[in-house]
Design an enzyme around this catalytic site. Structure first.
Site, PDB file in Angstrom:
ATOM      1  N   GLU A  77      29.358  38.495  53.622  1.00  0.00           N
ATOM      2  CA  GLU A  77      30.296  37.960  52.632  1.00  0.00           C
ATOM      3  C   GLU A  77      30.312  38.834  51.377  1.00  0.00           C
TER       4      GLU A  77
ATOM      5  N   THR B  33      38.116  27.600  49.153  1.00  0.00           N
ATOM      6  CA  THR B  33      39.262  28.420  49.526  1.00  0.00           C
ATOM      7  C   THR B  33      39.792  27.979  50.890  1.00  0.00           C
TER       8      THR B  33
ATOM      9  N   THR C 287      29.834  25.127  48.027  1.00  0.00           N
ATOM     10  CA  THR C 287      29.711  24.797  46.602  1.00  0.00           C
ATOM     11  C   THR C 287      30.034  23.337  46.303  1.00  0.00           C
ATOM     12  N   GLU C 288      29.254  22.760  45.389  1.00  0.00           N
ATOM     13  CA  GLU C 288      29.508  21.393  44.946  1.00  0.00           C
ATOM     14  C   GLU C 288      29.731  21.375  43.441  1.00  0.00           C
TER      15      GLU C 288
ATOM     16  N   THR D  92      27.520  34.291  41.717  1.00  0.00           N
ATOM     17  CA  THR D  92      27.817  34.998  40.459  1.00  0.00           C
ATOM     18  C   THR D  92      26.947  36.246  40.332  1.00  0.00           C
TER      19      THR D  92
ATOM     20  N   GLU E 115      25.016  36.971  38.042  1.00  0.00           N
ATOM     21  CA  GLU E 115      23.662  36.608  37.594  1.00  0.00           C
ATOM     22  C   GLU E 115      22.804  36.196  38.788  1.00  0.00           C
TER      23      GLU E 115
ATOM     24  N   GLY F 282      26.976  25.177  41.424  1.00  0.00           N
ATOM     25  CA  GLY F 282      27.226  25.957  42.620  1.00  0.00           C
ATOM     26  C   GLY F 282      26.175  27.017  42.883  1.00  0.00           C
TER      27      GLY F 282
ATOM     28  N   GLY G 159      52.377  47.522  26.590  1.00  0.00           N
ATOM     29  CA  GLY G 159      52.954  46.178  26.643  1.00  0.00           C
ATOM     30  C   GLY G 159      53.330  45.744  28.052  1.00  0.00           C
TER      31      GLY G 159
HETATM   32  C1  LIG Z   1      53.216  39.841  24.009  1.00  0.00           C
HETATM   33  C2  LIG Z   1      53.682  40.950  23.141  1.00  0.00           C
HETATM   34  C3  LIG Z   1      54.204  40.684  21.905  1.00  0.00           C
HETATM   35  C4  LIG Z   1      54.697  41.712  21.109  1.00  0.00           C
HETATM   36  N1  LIG Z   1      55.312  41.394  19.919  1.00  0.00           N
HETATM   37  C5  LIG Z   1      55.986  42.382  19.276  1.00  0.00           C
HETATM   38  C6  LIG Z   1      56.827  42.066  18.179  1.00  0.00           C
HETATM   39  O1  LIG Z   1      56.932  40.899  17.769  1.00  0.00           O
HETATM   40  N2  LIG Z   1      57.523  43.053  17.591  1.00  0.00           N
HETATM   41  C7  LIG Z   1      57.425  44.342  18.024  1.00  0.00           C
HETATM   42  O2  LIG Z   1      58.107  45.192  17.460  1.00  0.00           O
HETATM   43  N3  LIG Z   1      56.633  44.689  19.051  1.00  0.00           N
HETATM   44  C8  LIG Z   1      55.910  43.734  19.702  1.00  0.00           C
HETATM   45  N4  LIG Z   1      55.123  44.059  20.775  1.00  0.00           N
HETATM   46  C9  LIG Z   1      55.110  45.449  21.227  1.00  0.00           C
HETATM   47  C10 LIG Z   1      53.774  46.160  21.042  1.00  0.00           C
HETATM   48  O3  LIG Z   1      53.580  46.481  19.717  1.00  0.00           O
HETATM   49  C11 LIG Z   1      53.807  47.400  21.968  1.00  0.00           C
HETATM   50  O4  LIG Z   1      53.664  46.919  23.280  1.00  0.00           O
HETATM   51  C12 LIG Z   1      52.728  48.387  21.705  1.00  0.00           C
HETATM   52  O5  LIG Z   1      52.932  48.977  20.469  1.00  0.00           O
HETATM   53  C13 LIG Z   1      52.644  49.474  22.788  1.00  0.00           C
HETATM   54  O6  LIG Z   1      53.870  50.014  23.073  1.00  0.00           O
HETATM   55  P1  LIG Z   1      54.306  50.197  24.603  1.00  0.00           P
HETATM   56  O7  LIG Z   1      54.109  48.899  25.247  1.00  0.00           O
HETATM   57  O8  LIG Z   1      55.634  50.794  24.643  1.00  0.00           O
HETATM   58  O9  LIG Z   1      53.225  51.206  25.193  1.00  0.00           O
HETATM   59  P2  LIG Z   1      53.362  52.784  25.337  1.00  0.00           P
HETATM   60  O10 LIG Z   1      53.688  53.335  24.007  1.00  0.00           O
HETATM   61  O11 LIG Z   1      54.228  53.090  26.474  1.00  0.00           O
HETATM   62  O12 LIG Z   1      51.868  53.176  25.680  1.00  0.00           O
HETATM   63  C14 LIG Z   1      51.360  53.193  27.026  1.00  0.00           C
HETATM   64  C15 LIG Z   1      49.908  53.607  26.984  1.00  0.00           C
HETATM   65  O13 LIG Z   1      49.814  54.936  26.494  1.00  0.00           O
HETATM   66  C16 LIG Z   1      48.939  55.000  25.410  1.00  0.00           C
HETATM   67  N5  LIG Z   1      49.388  56.033  24.497  1.00  0.00           N
HETATM   68  C17 LIG Z   1      50.628  56.185  23.999  1.00  0.00           C
HETATM   69  N6  LIG Z   1      50.665  57.260  23.196  1.00  0.00           N
HETATM   70  C18 LIG Z   1      49.419  57.791  23.177  1.00  0.00           C
HETATM   71  C19 LIG Z   1      48.815  58.902  22.516  1.00  0.00           C
HETATM   72  N7  LIG Z   1      49.491  59.683  21.697  1.00  0.00           N
HETATM   73  N8  LIG Z   1      47.513  59.146  22.754  1.00  0.00           N
HETATM   74  C20 LIG Z   1      46.796  58.354  23.563  1.00  0.00           C
HETATM   75  N9  LIG Z   1      47.320  57.298  24.203  1.00  0.00           N
HETATM   76  C21 LIG Z   1      48.613  57.007  24.009  1.00  0.00           C
HETATM   77  C22 LIG Z   1      48.986  53.609  24.820  1.00  0.00           C
HETATM   78  O14 LIG Z   1      47.829  53.339  24.065  1.00  0.00           O
HETATM   79  C23 LIG Z   1      49.076  52.762  26.066  1.00  0.00           C
HETATM   80  O15 LIG Z   1      47.792  52.618  26.596  1.00  0.00           O
HETATM   81  C24 LIG Z   1      54.595  43.038  21.544  1.00  0.00           C
HETATM   82  C25 LIG Z   1      54.015  43.315  22.776  1.00  0.00           C
HETATM   83  C26 LIG Z   1      53.563  42.296  23.578  1.00  0.00           C
HETATM   84  C27 LIG Z   1      52.998  42.629  24.917  1.00  0.00           C
HETATM   85  C1  LIG Z   2      38.620  30.737  43.255  1.00  0.00           C
HETATM   86  C2  LIG Z   2      37.285  30.369  43.826  1.00  0.00           C
HETATM   87  C3  LIG Z   2      37.102  30.349  45.182  1.00  0.00           C
HETATM   88  C4  LIG Z   2      35.895  29.936  45.728  1.00  0.00           C
HETATM   89  N1  LIG Z   2      35.765  29.814  47.086  1.00  0.00           N
HETATM   90  C5  LIG Z   2      34.675  29.195  47.598  1.00  0.00           C
HETATM   91  C6  LIG Z   2      34.611  28.841  48.974  1.00  0.00           C
HETATM   92  O1  LIG Z   2      35.522  29.130  49.733  1.00  0.00           O
HETATM   93  N2  LIG Z   2      33.524  28.207  49.421  1.00  0.00           N
HETATM   94  C7  LIG Z   2      32.497  27.866  48.611  1.00  0.00           C
HETATM   95  O2  LIG Z   2      31.537  27.251  49.077  1.00  0.00           O
HETATM   96  N3  LIG Z   2      32.501  28.197  47.288  1.00  0.00           N
HETATM   97  C8  LIG Z   2      33.586  28.829  46.767  1.00  0.00           C
HETATM   98  N4  LIG Z   2      33.624  29.151  45.428  1.00  0.00           N
HETATM   99  C9  LIG Z   2      32.519  28.734  44.555  1.00  0.00           C
HETATM  100  C10 LIG Z   2      31.676  29.862  43.976  1.00  0.00           C
HETATM  101  O3  LIG Z   2      30.859  30.417  44.958  1.00  0.00           O
HETATM  102  C11 LIG Z   2      30.885  29.289  42.784  1.00  0.00           C
HETATM  103  O4  LIG Z   2      31.808  29.067  41.755  1.00  0.00           O
HETATM  104  C12 LIG Z   2      29.789  30.154  42.287  1.00  0.00           C
HETATM  105  O5  LIG Z   2      28.778  30.237  43.237  1.00  0.00           O
HETATM  106  C13 LIG Z   2      29.212  29.653  40.978  1.00  0.00           C
HETATM  107  O6  LIG Z   2      28.879  28.317  41.003  1.00  0.00           O
HETATM  108  P1  LIG Z   2      29.334  27.371  39.803  1.00  0.00           P
HETATM  109  O7  LIG Z   2      30.763  27.605  39.583  1.00  0.00           O
HETATM  110  O8  LIG Z   2      28.895  26.002  40.077  1.00  0.00           O
HETATM  111  O9  LIG Z   2      28.563  27.963  38.550  1.00  0.00           O
HETATM  112  P2  LIG Z   2      27.171  27.475  37.969  1.00  0.00           P
HETATM  113  O10 LIG Z   2      26.173  27.465  39.056  1.00  0.00           O
HETATM  114  O11 LIG Z   2      27.379  26.219  37.214  1.00  0.00           O
HETATM  115  O12 LIG Z   2      26.836  28.662  36.965  1.00  0.00           O
HETATM  116  C14 LIG Z   2      27.294  28.688  35.610  1.00  0.00           C
HETATM  117  C15 LIG Z   2      26.779  29.956  34.962  1.00  0.00           C
HETATM  118  O13 LIG Z   2      25.363  29.921  34.903  1.00  0.00           O
HETATM  119  C16 LIG Z   2      24.827  31.066  35.515  1.00  0.00           C
HETATM  120  N5  LIG Z   2      23.562  30.734  36.133  1.00  0.00           N
HETATM  121  C17 LIG Z   2      23.322  29.720  36.980  1.00  0.00           C
HETATM  122  N6  LIG Z   2      22.034  29.727  37.351  1.00  0.00           N
HETATM  123  C18 LIG Z   2      21.452  30.772  36.712  1.00  0.00           C
HETATM  124  C19 LIG Z   2      20.121  31.311  36.684  1.00  0.00           C
HETATM  125  N7  LIG Z   2      19.130  30.780  37.411  1.00  0.00           N
HETATM  126  N8  LIG Z   2      19.888  32.376  35.916  1.00  0.00           N
HETATM  127  C20 LIG Z   2      20.877  32.940  35.197  1.00  0.00           C
HETATM  128  N9  LIG Z   2      22.127  32.469  35.190  1.00  0.00           N
HETATM  129  C21 LIG Z   2      22.411  31.406  35.938  1.00  0.00           C
HETATM  130  C22 LIG Z   2      25.882  31.508  36.476  1.00  0.00           C
HETATM  131  O14 LIG Z   2      25.756  32.880  36.773  1.00  0.00           O
HETATM  132  C23 LIG Z   2      27.144  31.200  35.720  1.00  0.00           C
HETATM  133  O15 LIG Z   2      27.379  32.237  34.800  1.00  0.00           O
HETATM  134  C24 LIG Z   2      34.825  29.596  44.886  1.00  0.00           C
HETATM  135  C25 LIG Z   2      34.993  29.682  43.513  1.00  0.00           C
HETATM  136  C26 LIG Z   2      36.207  30.051  42.969  1.00  0.00           C
HETATM  137  C27 LIG Z   2      36.362  30.079  41.486  1.00  0.00           C
END
Ligand SMILES: Cc1cc2nc3c(=O)[nH]c(=O)nc-3n(C[C@H](O)[C@H](O)[C@H](O)COP(=O)(O)OP(=O)(O)OC[C@H]3O[C@@H](n4cnc5c(N)ncnc54)[C@H](O)[C@@H]3O)c2cc1C
Ligand SMILES: Cc1cc2nc3c(=O)[nH]c(=O)nc-3n(C[C@H](O)[C@H](O)[C@H](O)COP(=O)(O)OP(=O)(O)OC[C@H]3O[C@@H](n4cnc5c(N)ncnc54)[C@H](O)[C@@H]3O)c2cc1C
Ligand SMILES: Cc1cc2nc3c(=O)[nH]c(=O)nc-3n(C[C@H](O)[C@H](O)[C@H](O)COP(=O)(O)OP(=O)(O)OC[C@H]3O[C@@H](n4cnc5c(N)ncnc54)[C@H](O)[C@@H]3O)c2cc1C
Ligand SMILES: Cc1cc2nc3c(=O)[nH]c(=O)nc-3n(C[C@H](O)[C@H](O)[C@H](O)COP(=O)(O)OP(=O)(O)OC[C@H]3O[C@@H](n4cnc5c(N)ncnc54)[C@H](O)[C@@H]3O)c2cc1C
Lengths: 389, 389, 389, 389
Positions: A243, A160, A128-129, A366, A368, A133, A341
């Protein structure tokens, strides 16, 4: 359905690898993820254990095993849940070394393949260049013959193992006006004068180093050329099937791991007095993901089987990567959601999984570009097979 | 990847079946779709050709062939593009006859299985009732022992082949208070006094007759009982794995056919001076569908392989139906779209495909019920396997 | 959020229309769906009630009401659950009559618009041709001036109301070599010599007649030309915004109806001893569909509001049709599923809804063509607005 | 369609805010994202500019402006592309301060609301606890009355602004056996003895501090109680509608920004000799995302409008968060994809967007819990409205 593909020996190999990873790798992962540097000793250990030589013939210090050993190697690496560590390992063993295995001459194999098997030299693949790429044939890096040397100029990116690696399997144009046909492959030592590397700061794969490489009048011996001039595009295209399959297998394996983790979590987490694995909406979503994962996994095994038999599987391997990486991203997204959370907290595994998995549909072509290839095969009836000589 | 599963004999069978269908079936399909009646002669011909006996042992006039012959039979039937005709055939051969094959005694086999193989008697399977088909154990039809007879009362609905068929493999409660354990299976002649059938008017499967059946004091000989009293639920559950796999295979086959048709159409249809298979958005969508289909197809083959080896594949067979029927509906939807306005016209094949395919996620257990089952297996670690005695 | 857009007068209109439909239309629907023919009397009644003249100024016998009356008209028509009957009505009132309203001269309005308002003449719009409907500019039908006449040759297809209608707003090329700029619009009586119609057999919209029309040397008076020669493409493009919005509104309305029906059904149907509206997986899916529908509905109202104020809403109206018809198909699919086997039976409403709704992403510009248009607006910054003169 | 909701004054406010952010905030963002600490000076500046007082009456130093000013504030904050910085600001102004505005008495307002408006005191909202955030009524933190004090014991987690904030609007049980009805709300200074905070390491929102808070016999004056004992659950539920709408608006705004960024990128990036915005598959995907975003945006504006008019919008506000955050995650995913490898690099904006956006379907009530609420409203006809007294 594993019995269709895996023998008891495979199973034993899996267990010993799993033990090894648990003891030698897992305790270091958080450190490596934080620093972006994998310590050198682990490469040596992998070498000693023979893990880099699974697919290399015994003549060059490898084990010459069938492709399902590679599958196990890839699967277990994913289950460590460090996409970056895994990438470092498989990019060495399957991006760089595949080229050595297939296209290097005996001298090159002795100089690079054997130390690669032994974990003494780390390789990377430089295709890739910075400018586009997806368009491999449009690369601009040049290799100009000067007597017994080639002079390399240009830049590569996203490579990589490109920062800490020892050598690069480098694609460059020996005949810039000849399009695809002007691309050649070289083995370039990365400590050569004129090579400089810049480390990229990534969303995921954080344990893995990804380099922007600049080549400024880098002089390499002419013997670094792999095969003949102009064969590079063909080499790259041939290597792509493996690959992509590697990346497909990785994807189903990490999805399986994420589902296992989430299943355990959901059986323990309670809300409203029930463990959350009793909520039907979550159960049905989980089942759907499980089914999607199983479809990909079985598909990938089938493709490995055929590839192992030497069949032409460009279409299948491309489908494998396309669908499995998409599936894995969906699984990562939803499993993170199952944790509420805690899914958002880096001390829990889903955040890293979510970041690491996202590379799947980008790297190694990619989604695509993969669709373009499958379309050419299925709709336009194009063959990506080498013409038999 | 067919070579993994299909031999040359399989291939020859496929070709001769395809020829047969083309000559004997295709010319009549439109008529049968319009009338909702499949003419009797074709059942006879299928019988003569041995198609109903693929999975029946030779002792009972069958061919005793491996399961991949069944796969071919199902696939080729789908490619006739009459979901209804196909359903009539496979409901007879795989819903009704599976029960005879597995659970009937010798006398019952002589009376029903042999004429079924020969196309002389047409069978149907009567499980679903008007009040809640998903809840099989909640059925209300009763069979009360009276001397040498059972008296059947109740109603069934959505019974494929129930209007024109000859006999019904009927589930009824012999011990209504015993829940699942009170269900028994009978073979009931549909011309018995007290049986009446009402033909349902359906969205698709129009060549197939679907009956609402009423049983009003229907007296049948006690010898009509299959196996023992109370074994019905187990029989039904055991048969479900095959039934679902059948429906999964059907789904991948019709999707493959739809894609082939659409591909041809798209190569011929032009807009804005280009054939529409040159538009990238259509190409990528087509490729995605192709990949989804291939994933299901390979998965299904793998499950067939394992089932053929006698493995326990309830999870896999359920996934097969769940994902393949969903995929087929998506393929039908999008292939219809590829035809533009012509997709909406019944003279073109996608309209019927779209109507027929929609049954997939409903019949033989809705997708929701399948998810319930998979959840119980994967999350709750429940086994649907028969306890070994 | 209706209060933002609907007054009490609107509400009264809705109720009276609903009563009217219930009394005058609903009892006939099944018959018309079966025969594919809407009886003449109902056109007259619609005319008498003024429903065809909602958007026509009073000078031409219309009511000159704001666009939200049209919304109510469309919404209530959908809730009869006969996409075909609705289409016959709105194709007349909003495909054909829109052109008369906007582009006809006074004589033409007297001859066609007034009887259209009164339900005495039924109109259709003839744009699509057999070879490539998406490519409007590629049409091949010609109108050649001969003295005081034009001679029409060519064919149209998929023309709603084309079999039983009285006149056609016909697009034809007066200057075939001039591309878009060579298209003109004519009003053609369908009983003219040389016009023949073939009725198409469709997946849905079965109460509506859809014609393939052939024009074989059809001589029409030169006064049938609307506006000037060469203005046809512009006329068509201008009318498309309203046409698409109409189809967007239809889509949200039928989705809302399907959800209401399913909700009722689910509250009554029981499995495993619970009404199925108590299963979380179904509840969450229902809520998702409800939310998707509400998003489209509110969006569409906003676009109607802006269009009513004379704003340029080509982007918004195109989004309206694109997303609402897609949403409606999804709702139809899933609501059918909520009914289990009954969803598949034509006596229950979801089967027809499923068939009828499928036209949404095809007619009036396929989803792909709509995306092309939005892409040109959003990405290429193209304007579809008429240059102000 | 902005003109329906935004006046010229709104527009001027937007522009001056945008300038302010560009000058005062943007240059610091990368630093704050890296350190996880927002410097104190910026809180002061926001206070000086009046941004924290948009929705606070003038009596308490606020500006008393209509809700569309809040919308602008939220939208422009998102467009800085630091979900964490934005969260710190809106959690203070709309999670903590909403409670002060609505439920605090005059003394409390003087002590907390005024300094909050002025950026001198930073607030947080403490509801979620480590064991089951979804189940608010199941909280375990207690507040026991002792003379003129309450003694707080328990722990909270995921509290935005909980590490560097000054006070917490804290929910605790005053009557643990009374379920919902036993919850009360207190204002607690975070520098009180017995309060300790642990900073969480998150996937995204990295500029924002998220605390695990432990309360170990924390003594607070009885005057810290808001309203009456037992009113806490009601207060929380009432505040949720606004909180969800805030998160819905945030979601459409960041999606719009991501699309704008991607559109610019795609117009400049070339592969195979074309700018990638010319590839139909990418164009159609872009258009689809644009349409989805616009649907949410218009929907959200409509809900704001109604909420501003004092209407009961719990259903709509919940739909707003549910669908907009889901849409934003999809947009972030696909826009990252449009950037190819650069999408994966943290120096480009999509990686952070992808990480930050992922909080949307979790915080402030997970999507699953929102669906539960909507299901109760739509299916079970439950009201979340306060009984009028
Ligand atoms: C970055 C961040 C910022 C936050 N900021 C605040 C904040 O400022 N103040 C605050 O009070 N809270 C905050 N939260 C908390 C957030 O509101 C809770 O994480 C969220 O309500 C989920 O609670 P939990 O993480 O305990 O998940 P859990 O309740 O453990 O849920 C786990 C999974 O089970 C699913 N689940 C639970 N019950 C059911 C059910 N009856 N049916 C189907 N699925 C269910 C949930 O959807 C989830 O997928 C924050 C969280 C994050 C990550
Ligand atoms: C963490 C990481 C590790 C990697 N490791 C290696 C490595 O070890 N060696 C190496 O050689 N490369 C490596 N790559 C490169 C990787 O293979 C390229 O990033 C990838 O092929 C896409 O090229 P680009 O990033 O230049 O995207 P671009 O070619 O710029 O594409 C941009 C967007 O346009 C889309 N697009 C481009 N052409 C078309 C088309 N004709 N039709 C529709 N959509 C199109 C693409 O799908 C993409 O969504 C690595 C990349 C990452 C992120
Ligand atoms: C054309 C056709 C042919 C058929 N052929 C046969 C045949 O030959 N023999 C035969 O016996 N049957 C046959 N069936 C019946 C078919 O198997 C049933 O229709 C199916 O099992 C669903 O039952 P139901 O229609 O009663 O739906 P219901 O059980 O009423 O289900 C209604 C809805 O509720 C959902 N639901 C129900 N319970 C739950 C739950 N616990 N959790 C979540 N969701 C739930 C369902 O998934 C469905 O969406 C046929 C059906 C059709 C349409
Ligand atoms: C029931 C019914 C009623 C109708 N009523 C009327 C009517 O009253 N008056 C009237 O004039 N017409 C009417 N139509 C016609 C309708 O507008 C056309 O069917 C529609 O515009 C599509 O044209 P087509 O069928 O020729 O499809 P085609 O143009 O052949 O398109 C085939 C497929 O190719 C895709 N495609 C085409 N070009 C491109 C491209 N550049 N990029 C990507 N994809 C592309 C299309 O999206 C479609 O999927 C009706 C159609 C039906 C089915």
């Amino acid at each position: 359905m594993q019995s269709m593909y895996f023998t008891e020996e495979h199973q034993l190999f899996r267990e010993s690898l799993r033990d090894f990873l648990k003891k030698e790798v897992v305790p270091h992962i958080d450190k490596w993820e934080a620093s972006g540097t994998i310590e050198t000793f682990i490469w040596k250990k992998f070498g000693e254990m023979g893990y880099f030589g699974l697919a290399t013939p015994e003549t060059y210090d490898g084990l010459g095993l069938d492709l399902f050993y590679t599958v196990i190697f890839l699967e277990e690496l994913q289950k460590v849940n460090s996409g970056g560590f895994a990438a470092a390992m498989w990019a060495h063993a399957y991006l760089a070394m595949t080229h050595l295995n297939k296209n290097a001459n005996d001298a090159q194999k002795k100089a690079y393949l054997i130390p690669s098997v032994n974990g003494e030299k780390i390789g990377c693949l430089g295709v890739t260049e910075p400018f586009g790429g997806s368009d491999v044939a449009g690369m601009r890096t040049t290799a100009v013959r000067e007597g017994d040397s080639y002079i390399i100029n240009g830049s590569k990116t996203f490579i990589t193992n490109g920062v800490y690696g020892d050598y690069c399997i480098l694609a460059a144009k020996t005949a810039p006006s000849a399009g695809n046909k002007g691309i050649s492959i070289f083995i370039v030592d990365l400590d050569k004068e004129g090579v400089s590397a810049n480390k990229l700061n990534k969303l995921g794969w954080r344990a893995s180093d990804t380099a922007e490489l600049a080549f400024d009048n880098v002089r390499i011996p002419a013997s670094s050329l792999m095969g003949e001039e102009g064969k590079g595009f063909t080499f790259i295209m041939e290597a792509f099937a493996l690959e992509r399959l590697v990346m497909g297998v990785n994807a189903h394996a990490r999805a399986e791991w994420a589902l296992d983790y989430a299943q355990q979590y959901m059986s323990e987490r309670e809300t409203f007095g029930k463990s959350i694995n009793q909520y039907q909406a979550l159960r049905h979503k989980f089942v759907d993901l499980h089914a999607d994962m199983d479809l990909c996994k079985q598909y990938n095994y089938g493709v490995v089987y055929k590839m192992g038999k030497g069949e032409y599987v460009v279409r299948e391997a491309t489908i494998s990567k396309l669908k499995s990486t998409e599936m894995a991203d969906k699984v990562a997204y939803d499993c993170l959601q199952f944790l509420g959370g805690y899914g958002y907290i880096e001390d829990y595994p889903m955040a890293r999984m979510f970041r690491d998995s996202r590379l799947g549909p980008i790297g190694g072509g990619t989604s695509e570009i993969l669709k373009e290839i499958i379309a050419k095969i299925v709709i336009d009836k194009k063959e990506y097979r080498m013409p038999k000589e």
